[in-house]
Design a protein around this motif. Structure first.
Motif, PDB file in Angstrom:
ATOM      1  N   ALA A  48      27.071  13.311  -0.549  1.00  0.00           N
ATOM      2  CA  ALA A  48      28.113  13.641  -1.516  1.00  0.00           C
ATOM      3  C   ALA A  48      27.424  14.235  -2.739  1.00  0.00           C
ATOM      4  O   ALA A  48      26.917  13.513  -3.600  1.00  0.00           O
ATOM      5  CB  ALA A  48      28.917  12.396  -1.886  1.00  0.00           C
ATOM      6  N   GLY A  49      27.350  15.550  -2.786  1.00  0.00           N
ATOM      7  CA  GLY A  49      26.578  16.233  -3.819  1.00  0.00           C
ATOM      8  C   GLY A  49      27.171  16.067  -5.199  1.00  0.00           C
ATOM      9  O   GLY A  49      28.373  15.837  -5.370  1.00  0.00           O
ATOM     10  N   HIS A  50      26.303  16.204  -6.188  1.00  0.00           N
ATOM     11  CA  HIS A  50      26.752  16.085  -7.574  1.00  0.00           C
ATOM     12  C   HIS A  50      27.588  17.291  -7.967  1.00  0.00           C
ATOM     13  O   HIS A  50      27.200  18.433  -7.730  1.00  0.00           O
ATOM     14  CB  HIS A  50      25.553  15.967  -8.510  1.00  0.00           C
ATOM     15  N   LYS A  51      28.743  16.996  -8.568  1.00  0.00           N
ATOM     16  CA  LYS A  51      29.625  18.062  -9.045  1.00  0.00           C
ATOM     17  C   LYS A  51      30.158  17.665 -10.415  1.00  0.00           C
ATOM     18  O   LYS A  51      30.772  16.612 -10.550  1.00  0.00           O
ATOM     19  CB  LYS A  51      30.801  18.276  -8.090  1.00  0.00           C
ATOM     20  N   PRO A  52      29.924  18.484 -11.428  1.00  0.00           N
ATOM     21  CA  PRO A  52      30.573  18.216 -12.721  1.00  0.00           C
ATOM     22  C   PRO A  52      32.087  18.188 -12.526  1.00  0.00           C
ATOM     23  O   PRO A  52      32.595  18.934 -11.675  1.00  0.00           O
ATOM     24  CB  PRO A  52      30.147  19.405 -13.584  1.00  0.00           C
ATOM     25  N   PRO A  53      32.833  17.335 -13.212  1.00  0.00           N
ATOM     26  CA  PRO A  53      32.368  16.520 -14.345  1.00  0.00           C
ATOM     27  C   PRO A  53      31.895  15.121 -13.965  1.00  0.00           C
ATOM     28  O   PRO A  53      31.946  14.224 -14.788  1.00  0.00           O
ATOM     29  CB  PRO A  53      33.632  16.434 -15.210  1.00  0.00           C
ATOM     30  N   ASP A  54      31.461  14.899 -12.710  1.00  0.00           N
ATOM     31  CA  ASP A  54      30.910  13.589 -12.350  1.00  0.00           C
ATOM     32  C   ASP A  54      29.838  13.185 -13.346  1.00  0.00           C
ATOM     33  O   ASP A  54      29.007  14.025 -13.751  1.00  0.00           O
ATOM     34  CB  ASP A  54      30.248  13.635 -10.969  1.00  0.00           C
ATOM     35  N   PRO A  55      29.786  11.904 -13.737  1.00  0.00           N
ATOM     36  CA  PRO A  55      28.622  11.439 -14.494  1.00  0.00           C
ATOM     37  C   PRO A  55      27.348  11.652 -13.670  1.00  0.00           C
ATOM     38  O   PRO A  55      27.391  11.650 -12.431  1.00  0.00           O
ATOM     39  CB  PRO A  55      28.910   9.942 -14.684  1.00  0.00           C
ATOM     40  N   PHE A  56      26.229  11.845 -14.338  1.00  0.00           N
ATOM     41  CA  PHE A  56      24.968  12.171 -13.669  1.00  0.00           C
ATOM     42  C   PHE A  56      24.650  11.166 -12.558  1.00  0.00           C
ATOM     43  O   PHE A  56      24.162  11.537 -11.484  1.00  0.00           O
ATOM     44  CB  PHE A  56      23.830  12.188 -14.699  1.00  0.00           C
ATOM     45  N   PHE A  57      24.902   9.877 -12.795  1.00  0.00           N
ATOM     46  CA  PHE A  57      24.453   8.845 -11.874  1.00  0.00           C
ATOM     47  C   PHE A  57      25.500   8.477 -10.830  1.00  0.00           C
ATOM     48  O   PHE A  57      25.312   7.524 -10.081  1.00  0.00           O
ATOM     49  CB  PHE A  57      24.046   7.585 -12.664  1.00  0.00           C
ATOM     50  N   ALA A  58      26.613   9.223 -10.743  1.00  0.00           N
ATOM     51  CA  ALA A  58      27.725   8.826  -9.888  1.00  0.00           C
ATOM     52  C   ALA A  58      27.770   9.537  -8.547  1.00  0.00           C
ATOM     53  O   ALA A  58      28.571   9.176  -7.685  1.00  0.00           O
ATOM     54  CB  ALA A  58      29.051   9.048 -10.618  1.00  0.00           C
ATOM     55  N   SER A  59      26.920  10.545  -8.344  1.00  0.00           N
ATOM     56  CA  SER A  59      26.944  11.291  -7.087  1.00  0.00           C
ATOM     57  C   SER A  59      25.620  12.024  -6.941  1.00  0.00           C
ATOM     58  O   SER A  59      24.755  11.968  -7.814  1.00  0.00           O
ATOM     59  CB  SER A  59      28.123  12.276  -7.061  1.00  0.00           C
ATOM     60  N   GLY A  60      25.458  12.741  -5.811  1.00  0.00           N
ATOM     61  CA  GLY A  60      24.217  13.463  -5.562  1.00  0.00           C
ATOM     62  C   GLY A  60      23.078  12.520  -5.273  1.00  0.00           C
ATOM     63  O   GLY A  60      23.184  11.593  -4.478  1.00  0.00           O
ATOM     64  N   SER A  61      21.941  12.721  -5.945  1.00  0.00           N
ATOM     65  CA  SER A  61      20.791  11.830  -5.828  1.00  0.00           C
ATOM     66  C   SER A  61      19.867  12.086  -7.002  1.00  0.00           C
ATOM     67  O   SER A  61      19.826  13.186  -7.541  1.00  0.00           O
ATOM     68  CB  SER A  61      20.017  12.058  -4.525  1.00  0.00           C
ATOM     69  N   PHE A  62      19.119  11.054  -7.387  1.00  0.00           N
ATOM     70  CA  PHE A  62      18.158  11.209  -8.462  1.00  0.00           C
ATOM     71  C   PHE A  62      16.951  10.314  -8.202  1.00  0.00           C
ATOM     72  O   PHE A  62      17.005   9.358  -7.430  1.00  0.00           O
ATOM     73  CB  PHE A  62      18.793  10.894  -9.823  1.00  0.00           C
ATOM     74  N   LEU A  63      15.853  10.649  -8.846  1.00  0.00           N
ATOM     75  CA  LEU A  63      14.593   9.907  -8.722  1.00  0.00           C
ATOM     76  C   LEU A  63      14.584   8.721  -9.675  1.00  0.00           C
ATOM     77  O   LEU A  63      14.944   8.855 -10.845  1.00  0.00           O
ATOM     78  CB  LEU A  63      13.427  10.845  -9.047  1.00  0.00           C
ATOM     79  N   MET A  64      14.144   7.565  -9.155  1.00  0.00           N
ATOM     80  CA  MET A  64      13.917   6.380  -9.985  1.00  0.00           C
ATOM     81  C   MET A  64      12.404   6.150 -10.074  1.00  0.00           C
ATOM     82  O   MET A  64      11.756   5.852  -9.068  1.00  0.00           O
ATOM     83  CB  MET A  64      14.606   5.154  -9.383  1.00  0.00           C
ATOM     84  N   PHE A  65      11.834   6.296 -11.271  1.00  0.00           N
ATOM     85  CA  PHE A  65      10.392   6.166 -11.499  1.00  0.00           C
ATOM     86  C   PHE A  65      10.156   6.183 -13.009  1.00  0.00           C
ATOM     87  O   PHE A  65      10.837   6.937 -13.709  1.00  0.00           O
ATOM     88  CB  PHE A  65       9.648   7.345 -10.838  1.00  0.00           C
ATOM     89  N   PRO A  66       9.255   5.392 -13.558  1.00  0.00           N
ATOM     90  CA  PRO A  66       8.253   4.506 -12.934  1.00  0.00           C
ATOM     91  C   PRO A  66       8.758   3.111 -12.597  1.00  0.00           C
ATOM     92  O   PRO A  66       7.971   2.264 -12.204  1.00  0.00           O
ATOM     93  CB  PRO A  66       7.164   4.443 -14.005  1.00  0.00           C
ATOM     94  N   TRP A  67      10.078   2.859 -12.762  1.00  0.00           N
ATOM     95  CA  TRP A  67      10.650   1.633 -12.223  1.00  0.00           C
ATOM     96  C   TRP A  67      11.948   1.998 -11.520  1.00  0.00           C
ATOM     97  O   TRP A  67      12.500   3.080 -11.723  1.00  0.00           O
ATOM     98  CB  TRP A  67      10.875   0.583 -13.319  1.00  0.00           C
ATOM     99  N   VAL A  68      12.422   1.087 -10.649  1.00  0.00           N
ATOM    100  CA  VAL A  68      13.687   1.307  -9.946  1.00  0.00           C
ATOM    101  C   VAL A  68      14.718   0.310 -10.475  1.00  0.00           C
ATOM    102  O   VAL A  68      14.394  -0.824 -10.816  1.00  0.00           O
ATOM    103  CB  VAL A  68      13.537   1.146  -8.421  1.00  0.00           C
ATOM    104  N   ASN A  69      15.948   0.772 -10.529  1.00  0.00           N
ATOM    105  CA  ASN A  69      17.049  -0.067 -11.011  1.00  0.00           C
ATOM    106  C   ASN A  69      16.686  -0.723 -12.340  1.00  0.00           C
ATOM    107  O   ASN A  69      16.286  -0.031 -13.255  1.00  0.00           O
ATOM    108  CB  ASN A  69      17.481  -1.040  -9.924  1.00  0.00           C
ATOM    109  N   ARG A  70      16.734  -2.055 -12.457  1.00  0.00           N
ATOM    110  CA  ARG A  70      16.610  -2.681 -13.778  1.00  0.00           C
ATOM    111  C   ARG A  70      15.218  -3.258 -14.015  1.00  0.00           C
ATOM    112  O   ARG A  70      14.573  -3.728 -13.081  1.00  0.00           O
ATOM    113  CB  ARG A  70      17.673  -3.772 -13.914  1.00  0.00           C
TER     114      ARG A  70
END
Length: 298
Positions: A39-61
């Motif tokens: 499910a690709g990112h499409k505006p006006p979706d919030p950045f973190f609500a669709s598509g995919s993104f890199l988590m680094f140098p930590w993941v989640n919390r």
């Protein structure tokens, strides 16, 4: 927008927009059809609500977080949840630049470098070079992170990706089933930080219907098999397999149109949870982390 293509597959991303994934279409090994699996990112979706993104140098919390200081905090690269706990690392919205690219009918590859802010230069984190490589073949996308530590100290880290999966646009996730290689669930506390491994029961080792299930769960791989979590539809004869990493977070958005399956090298709170299994890039050395997404016969 940048696009990788083979004769039967395509992958789109937005390098200047944090490398957000825009689409991934893979070739079915069963009937030759093309399946939209992200499910690709499409505006006006919030950045973190669709598509995919890199988590680094930590993941989640991560709490407490050693990066919670100038020049990293406060900044446009800092995200916190409703409880003020830092989320998803610092690299998710960094611009990418193309370093290498080859395209052909059978295999296409692009390598991106990360543009770090001027304010980070001279910090320890600026001595960690991160390169993001995508290798696309007709039925598979490999995602490879090349980490180079140019400093004189070892660098502990956690790395993961946060893709939202679907089975074409017409399939609701309630029509799908979850499968996997077998995991122990990790209990999350009130602040969604890991508390303990529930190692008395093996989970996600058989078919699990997603219908009606609301998940925001963390899993740790067990056994010697290469860990994976997958999806399939009763209406199809393929399965989608996500592999790489020893930990997976699975999250179902409220709209039920996609499911986030996040392969990770470590748990959230990786510096403080005793079984987080942090990774290390030793000083003056390199390390590769690989994930894959593939359509396979069921």
């Amino acid at each position: 927008m940048h696009q990788l293509k083979t004769k039967y597959s395509s992958f789109g991303s937005e390098p200047t927009g944090g490398g957000q994934w825009l689409h991934l279409h893979l070739h079915s090994p069963v009937d030759g059809s093309t399946v939209s699996v992200v499910a690709g990112h499409k505006p006006p979706d919030p950045f973190f609500a669709s598509g995919s993104f890199l988590m680094f140098p930590w993941v989640n919390r991560l709490e407490p977080n050693p990066w919670a200081r100038d020049p990293f905090y406060p900044s446009v690269h800092w995200l916190t949840d409703g409880n003020g706990i830092s989320l998803h690392g610092l690299f998710h919205n960094l611009p990418r630049v193309i370093l290498e690219e080859t395209q052909s009918d059978e295999k296409s590859v692009v390598k991106f470098g990360m543009e770090i802010p001027d304010s980070w230069k001279g910090t320890f984190l600026s001595k960690i070079q991160v390169r993001e490589v995508y290798e696309l073949t007709p039925s598979e996308l490999k995602i490879i992170y090349e980490l180079e530590n140019t400093s004189t100290e070892d660098f502990p880290f956690a790395l993961g990706i946060h893709p939202y999966f679907r089975w074409n646009e017409e399939e609701n996730i309630d029509d799908l089933f979850l499968i996997g290689s077998g995991f122990h669930q990790i209990k999350l506390g009130d602040y969604l930080l890991p508390e303990r491994v529930l190692d008395g029961e093996l989970v996600i080792h058989s078919e699990i219907p997603l219908s009606g299930k609301n998940l925001d769960d963390l899993y740790m791989a067990v056994g010697n098999e290469v860990p994976y979590i997958g999806l399939f539809s009763m209406n199809k004869k393929e399965k989608l397999i996500i592999s790489g990493g020893n930990f997976y977070q699975v999250f179902t958005p409220q709209d039920r149109k996609s499911i986030a399956i996040e392969p990770m090298t470590s748990t959230g709170n990786f510096l403080h949870f005793p079984r987080a299994n942090p990774s290390i890039v030793p000083k003056q050395s390199e390390k590769k982390i690989e994930f894959s997404i593939r359509l396979d016969q069921f």
